[in-house]
Design an enzyme around this catalytic site. Structure first.
Site, PDB file in Angstrom:
ATOM      1  CB  SER A 132      26.194  11.125 -34.257  1.00  0.00           C
ATOM      2  OG  SER A 132      26.038  10.280 -35.354  1.00  0.00           O
ATOM      3  CG  MET A 282       7.424   9.967 -65.583  1.00  0.00           C
ATOM      4  SD  MET A 282       6.654   8.330 -64.982  1.00  0.00           S
ATOM      5  CE  MET A 282       5.866   7.649 -66.407  1.00  0.00           C
ATOM      6  CD  GLU A 365      34.595  15.548 -42.593  1.00  0.00           C
ATOM      7  OE1 GLU A 365      34.531  16.648 -41.983  1.00  0.00           O
ATOM      8  OE2 GLU A 365      35.876  14.901 -42.512  1.00  0.00           O
ATOM      9  CB  SER A 367      24.808  11.410 -39.638  1.00  0.00           C
ATOM     10  OG  SER A 367      23.944  11.938 -38.642  1.00  0.00           O
TER      11      SER A 367
HETATM   12  C1  LIG Z   1      34.419   4.839 -45.168  1.00  0.00           C
HETATM   13  C2  LIG Z   1      34.449   5.964 -43.979  1.00  0.00           C
HETATM   14  C3  LIG Z   1      35.648   6.746 -43.688  1.00  0.00           C
HETATM   15  C4  LIG Z   1      35.335   7.522 -42.377  1.00  0.00           C
HETATM   16  N1  LIG Z   1      36.593   8.102 -42.042  1.00  0.00           N
HETATM   17  C5  LIG Z   1      36.635   8.831 -40.931  1.00  0.00           C
HETATM   18  C6  LIG Z   1      37.917   9.691 -40.469  1.00  0.00           C
HETATM   19  O1  LIG Z   1      38.949   9.566 -41.398  1.00  0.00           O
HETATM   20  N2  LIG Z   1      37.909   9.920 -39.220  1.00  0.00           N
HETATM   21  C7  LIG Z   1      36.999   9.909 -38.441  1.00  0.00           C
HETATM   22  O2  LIG Z   1      37.237  10.598 -37.248  1.00  0.00           O
HETATM   23  N3  LIG Z   1      35.817   9.255 -38.711  1.00  0.00           N
HETATM   24  C8  LIG Z   1      35.796   8.643 -40.003  1.00  0.00           C
HETATM   25  N4  LIG Z   1      34.459   8.059 -40.575  1.00  0.00           N
HETATM   26  C9  LIG Z   1      33.544   8.057 -39.509  1.00  0.00           C
HETATM   27  C10 LIG Z   1      32.383   9.040 -39.730  1.00  0.00           C
HETATM   28  O3  LIG Z   1      32.335  10.227 -39.485  1.00  0.00           O
HETATM   29  C11 LIG Z   1      31.177   8.390 -38.908  1.00  0.00           C
HETATM   30  O4  LIG Z   1      30.626   7.017 -39.517  1.00  0.00           O
HETATM   31  C12 LIG Z   1      30.011   9.317 -38.700  1.00  0.00           C
HETATM   32  O5  LIG Z   1      30.307  10.314 -37.905  1.00  0.00           O
HETATM   33  C13 LIG Z   1      28.636   8.607 -37.900  1.00  0.00           C
HETATM   34  O6  LIG Z   1      29.096   7.865 -36.870  1.00  0.00           O
HETATM   35  P1  LIG Z   1      28.549   6.269 -36.704  1.00  0.00           P
HETATM   36  O7  LIG Z   1      28.810   5.720 -37.874  1.00  0.00           O
HETATM   37  O8  LIG Z   1      29.253   5.897 -35.440  1.00  0.00           O
HETATM   38  O9  LIG Z   1      26.910   6.226 -36.568  1.00  0.00           O
HETATM   39  P2  LIG Z   1      26.133   6.570 -35.259  1.00  0.00           P
HETATM   40  O10 LIG Z   1      26.830   7.942 -34.625  1.00  0.00           O
HETATM   41  O11 LIG Z   1      25.865   5.438 -34.498  1.00  0.00           O
HETATM   42  O12 LIG Z   1      24.739   6.997 -35.822  1.00  0.00           O
HETATM   43  C14 LIG Z   1      23.815   6.139 -36.264  1.00  0.00           C
HETATM   44  C15 LIG Z   1      22.766   6.876 -36.789  1.00  0.00           C
HETATM   45  O13 LIG Z   1      21.912   7.442 -35.839  1.00  0.00           O
HETATM   46  C16 LIG Z   1      21.810   8.827 -36.136  1.00  0.00           C
HETATM   47  N5  LIG Z   1      21.910   9.543 -34.930  1.00  0.00           N
HETATM   48  C17 LIG Z   1      22.835   9.604 -34.012  1.00  0.00           C
HETATM   49  N6  LIG Z   1      22.337  10.528 -33.227  1.00  0.00           N
HETATM   50  C18 LIG Z   1      21.319  10.908 -33.233  1.00  0.00           C
HETATM   51  C19 LIG Z   1      20.504  11.938 -32.713  1.00  0.00           C
HETATM   52  N7  LIG Z   1      20.890  12.711 -31.535  1.00  0.00           N
HETATM   53  N8  LIG Z   1      19.085  12.202 -33.120  1.00  0.00           N
HETATM   54  C20 LIG Z   1      18.748  11.614 -34.486  1.00  0.00           C
HETATM   55  N9  LIG Z   1      19.575  10.656 -34.826  1.00  0.00           N
HETATM   56  C21 LIG Z   1      20.775  10.419 -34.238  1.00  0.00           C
HETATM   57  C22 LIG Z   1      22.768   9.193 -37.086  1.00  0.00           C
HETATM   58  O14 LIG Z   1      22.396  10.107 -37.764  1.00  0.00           O
HETATM   59  C23 LIG Z   1      23.064   8.069 -37.760  1.00  0.00           C
HETATM   60  O15 LIG Z   1      22.026   7.803 -38.975  1.00  0.00           O
HETATM   61  C24 LIG Z   1      34.386   7.569 -41.547  1.00  0.00           C
HETATM   62  C25 LIG Z   1      33.391   6.551 -41.802  1.00  0.00           C
HETATM   63  C26 LIG Z   1      33.424   5.952 -42.977  1.00  0.00           C
HETATM   64  C27 LIG Z   1      31.976   5.119 -43.212  1.00  0.00           C
END
Ligand SMILES: Cc1cc2nc3c(=O)[nH]c(=O)nc-3n(C[C@H](O)[C@H](O)[C@H](O)COP(=O)(O)OP(=O)(O)OC[C@H]3O[C@@H](n4cnc5c(N)ncnc54)[C@H](O)[C@@H]3O)c2cc1C
Length: 400
Positions: A132, A282, A365, A367
């Site tokens: 994120s 429902m 892309e 969250s």
């Molecule tokens: C199957 C799969 C394929 C993927 N493919 C790619 C790819 O090809 N290339 C690539 O670069 N990435 C890829 N991703 C990564 C994806 O983009 C990330 O999982 C996503 O950006 C979220 O990052 P994170 O999982 O580290 O969650 P984190 O950033 O750790 O976030 C965890 C939670 O905290 C919340 N959060 C974080 N910051 C805040 C804030 N400031 N305020 C409120 N809430 C917050 C988020 O909304 C989320 O719910 C992929 C992920 C999956 C699961």
């Protein structure tokens, strides 16, 4: 915007369906049982023109536009969600970014093979420290040594990185400059040593179109593969995500539509208490919500595509459509599972499979919380979502 049925888009939708029936459906189980990446299917998708719809003829595209990209992405994801990945790696996030930001030489060298499906793409932004806040948590370093950059670090959740020929990867060239220290690179993992991709085991997602953890150990990138200037990387990544969010919105809409079709079929045939459950108010409530919300998600996605087709700023619309389509698809998956009762858990029905892809796209892309932040800050007037001009090759060429 024109709401009439456009024959060329409907023909495209039908051609995706035909492709699925002849090229994917009869073969995919065999690829899965033998754990083979369906490279030849992806190449045939490229040959069918699925990836080149928003690219110029100079690189082998058809220039039909982003509305076509949305239609193809929606339809392929409705039929077989894991193939929706290709609309990012072979079309929007990887080649479109090279197309928009690359030098003429980079564009001609890399884009034609990617959109033809001859080269497998990748978009490597996320790191183990978090997706994120991609800029804040980026630890990967790129150090310039003569005519090369040497990259060290790790990436997480990188789709197709185990197969990639030509990908985009982001690293810090100046670790003290915050997001202005990030640089974008066109990487060639099969040409240079030091790139290792390890597939992440994920029950419920495709065993062959995979996502991996990546480790970079003195991985070389020639200087001529830098995309944009040093320090431009964050802008490059954000512009890639604008186009990525278009396909993700469409992919979520396609998955919601797939759930809706399952739900309506079942509601009409499952008899409980002497009548089909679709006769119960429902259940009708759930079906009505799905019908309207899916159409609204499709229209928001089409608006994002239309803004892109007409060269207008589209970042706000891309956030709206991604956020909305994600919520609609989540709700549709939940309602479908409820309508199926215990049968939702049976492998005979693909509900868990669709739900896994919806969960993945919901977070990828950007969250839902990230979208909420972008949308609310824009709505409150703190940060105009459309404050940056869009970077488009066609516009750059006109300006030149
Ligand atoms: C199957 C799969 C394929 C993927 N493919 C790619 C790819 O090809 N290339 C690539 O670069 N990435 C890829 N991703 C990564 C994806 O983009 C990330 O999982 C996503 O950006 C979220 O990052 P994170 O999982 O580290 O969650 P984190 O950033 O750790 O976030 C965890 C939670 O905290 C919340 N959060 C974080 N910051 C805040 C804030 N400031 N305020 C409120 N809430 C917050 C988020 O909304 C989320 O719910 C992929 C992920 C999956 C699961």
């Amino acid at each position: 915007m024109d709401f009439s049925v456009r024959e060329e888009l409907e023909a495209l939708r039908a051609s995706v369906r035909r492709f699925y029936e002849t090229e994917i459906k009869p073969k995919i189980a065999d690829y899965e049982s033998r754990r083979i990446f369906p490279r030849d299917i992806i190449e045939k998708m490229g040959a069918a023109g699925f990836f080149g719809a928003a690219f110029g003829e100079d690189v082998g595209g058809s220039n039909i536009g982003f509305e076509a990209v949305a239609v193809i992405s929606e339809e392929i994801s409705r039929l077989r969600p894991e193939f929706g990945y290709t609309m990012n790696m072979q079309a929007m996030t990887c080649p479109m970014t090279i197309y928009n930001w690359g030098t003429e030489e980079q564009v001609q060298r890399f884009v034609p093979d990617l959109i033809a499906g001859r080269a497998i793409g990748m978009f490597a932004l996320t790191e183990p420290g978090g997706g994120s806040d991609a800029a804040g948590s980026m630890q990967t370093r790129a150090e310039r040594r003569g005519d090369r950059y040497i990259l060290n670090g790790s990436k997480m959740w990188i789709t197709f990185s185990d197969q990639c020929d030509t990908g985009l990867l982001f690293a810090k060239t100046d670790p003290n400059a915050g997001h202005r220290g990030i640089t974008a690179f066109i990487v060639e993992p099969k040409r240079f040593k030091g790139f290792t991709a390890t597939p992440i085991e994920m029950r419920g997602l495709s065993p062959v179109l995979r996502t991996c953890a990546v480790s970079l150990e003195d991985f070389e990138v020639p200087v001529e593969n830098r995309l944009g200037a040093e320090g431009d990387g964050f802008k490059v990544a954000m512009s890639a995500l604008d186009f990525g969010r278009l396909t993700v919105s469409a992919r979520l809409t396609g998955l919601a539509q797939a759930c809706f079709e399952l739900a309506t079929d079942y509601a009409k045939t499952r008899v409980v208490g002497g009548q089909p459950i679709g006769r119960y108010q429902m259940v009708q409530h759930q079906i009505a919500d799905m019908a309207v919300e899916i159409e609204a998600a499709r229209l928001l996605t089409a608006k994002t595509a239309w803004l892109m087709d007409t060269n207008q700023p589209a970042r706000r619309a891309a956030s709206y459509s991604k956020y909305f389509a994600g919520n609609v698809a989540k709700k549709a998956a939940l309602a479908t599972a409820e309508i199926y009762g215990g049968y939702a858990l049976a492998d005979e029905y693909p509900i868990s499979y669709y739900t896994a892809y919806i969960n993945m796209l919901h977070v990828g892309e950007g969250s839902p919380n990230v979208q909420r932040i972008l949308i609310a800050e824009d709505a409150l007037g703190y940060k105009d979502a459309n404050r940056h001009p869009i970077k488009r090759r066609s516009l750059n060429q006109k300006a030149a």
